[in-house]
Scaffold this motif. Structure first.
Motif, PDB file in Angstrom:
ATOM      1  N   ASN A  20       0.698  -1.138   0.043  1.00  0.00           N
ATOM      2  CA  ASN A  20      -0.126  -0.044   0.216  1.00  0.00           C
ATOM      3  C   ASN A  20       0.902   1.156   0.094  1.00  0.00           C
ATOM      4  N   GLY A  21       2.083   1.078  -0.224  1.00  0.00           N
ATOM      5  CA  GLY A  21       3.110   2.466  -0.298  1.00  0.00           C
ATOM      6  C   GLY A  21       3.356   2.944   1.124  1.00  0.00           C
ATOM      7  N   GLY A  22       3.283   2.178   2.296  1.00  0.00           N
ATOM      8  CA  GLY A  22       3.317   2.421   3.585  1.00  0.00           C
ATOM      9  C   GLY A  22       4.788   2.101   4.167  1.00  0.00           C
ATOM     10  N   GLY A  23       5.670   2.092   3.178  1.00  0.00           N
ATOM     11  CA  GLY A  23       7.152   1.617   3.808  1.00  0.00           C
ATOM     12  C   GLY A  23       7.795   3.065   4.242  1.00  0.00           C
ATOM     13  N   PHE A  24       8.676   2.871   5.091  1.00  0.00           N
ATOM     14  CA  PHE A  24       9.554   3.749   5.689  1.00  0.00           C
ATOM     15  C   PHE A  24      10.956   3.730   5.408  1.00  0.00           C
ATOM     16  N   PRO A  25      11.580   5.190   5.141  1.00  0.00           N
ATOM     17  CA  PRO A  25      12.853   5.153   4.873  1.00  0.00           C
ATOM     18  C   PRO A  25      13.751   4.603   5.737  1.00  0.00           C
ATOM     19  N   THR A  46       9.789  -7.619   9.795  1.00  0.00           N
ATOM     20  CA  THR A  46      10.170  -6.244   9.335  1.00  0.00           C
ATOM     21  C   THR A  46      10.698  -6.855   7.652  1.00  0.00           C
ATOM     22  N   LEU A  47      10.112  -6.303   6.643  1.00  0.00           N
ATOM     23  CA  LEU A  47      10.455  -6.409   5.467  1.00  0.00           C
ATOM     24  C   LEU A  47      11.343  -5.388   5.016  1.00  0.00           C
ATOM     25  N   PHE A  48      12.666  -5.696   4.175  1.00  0.00           N
ATOM     26  CA  PHE A  48      13.507  -4.571   3.811  1.00  0.00           C
ATOM     27  C   PHE A  48      13.533  -4.754   2.172  1.00  0.00           C
ATOM     28  N   TYR A  49      13.071  -3.706   1.427  1.00  0.00           N
ATOM     29  CA  TYR A  49      13.127  -3.629   0.050  1.00  0.00           C
ATOM     30  C   TYR A  49      13.406  -2.244  -0.279  1.00  0.00           C
ATOM     31  N   ALA A  76       8.978  -2.075   6.208  1.00  0.00           N
ATOM     32  CA  ALA A  76       7.530  -2.099   6.597  1.00  0.00           C
ATOM     33  C   ALA A  76       7.672  -3.383   7.395  1.00  0.00           C
ATOM     34  N   SER A  77       6.870  -2.911   8.655  1.00  0.00           N
ATOM     35  CA  SER A  77       7.345  -3.728   9.874  1.00  0.00           C
ATOM     36  C   SER A  77       5.674  -3.723  10.608  1.00  0.00           C
ATOM     37  N   ALA A  78       5.641  -4.964  11.421  1.00  0.00           N
ATOM     38  CA  ALA A  78       4.554  -5.295  11.933  1.00  0.00           C
ATOM     39  C   ALA A  78       4.941  -6.081  13.555  1.00  0.00           C
ATOM     40  N   GLY A  79       4.126  -5.672  14.488  1.00  0.00           N
ATOM     41  CA  GLY A  79       4.530  -6.744  15.654  1.00  0.00           C
ATOM     42  C   GLY A  79       5.473  -6.226  16.586  1.00  0.00           C
TER      43      GLY A  79
END
Length: 124
Positions: free
Chosen positions: A51-56, A80-83, A70-73
């Motif tokens: 959804n385009g909500g990733g953080f730098p 945490t996904l790194f991309y 993008a991270s949850a929990g």
């Protein structure tokens, strides 16, 4: 925007996948690592990324591109996904977890890229 997953340690990449296919691919990785307690957080982190909500993730770059996450929990069950973004694709290259502390820091615990800042057990 589809996601391409760079396999661990430079072992190639997948084709472009929608969110459901990317989730199923990553569920297989979590299953092999005995981390099924992270499934809900995986879903949430993927939704955030798609959804385009990733953080730098300053000051990190990967393959010459600025890294997003993008991270949850929290802590032991977090994901945490790194991309990075390239050619209208989400290019996922490492997965880890949030670690305790006053700063937002993450440890690469699920899979990473050897010889980079995102190798297994690295902290970013």
């Amino acid at each position: 925007m589809p996601m391409i997953i760079l396999r661990a340690n430079g072992n190639g990449q997948t084709g472009a996948m929608d969110q459901t296919r990317a989730k199923n691919y990553l569920i297989n990785i979590l299953t092999r690592r005995g981390m099924l307690n992270r499934l809900a957080n995986l879903s949430q982190a993927l939704t955030q990324a798609f959804n385009g909500g990733g953080f730098p993730t300053h000051p990190y770059v990967f393959n010459g591109f600025p890294v997003l996450h993008a991270s949850a929990g929290n802590y032991q069950t977090s994901v945490t996904l790194f991309y990075y973004l390239a050619n209208n694709n989400l290019m996922l290259f490492a997965v880890g977890e949030h670690i305790p502390g006053p700063q937002n820091r993450y440890r690469i615990t699920i899979y990473g890229q050897a010889g980079t800042n995102f190798a297994m057990n690295s902290i970013v």
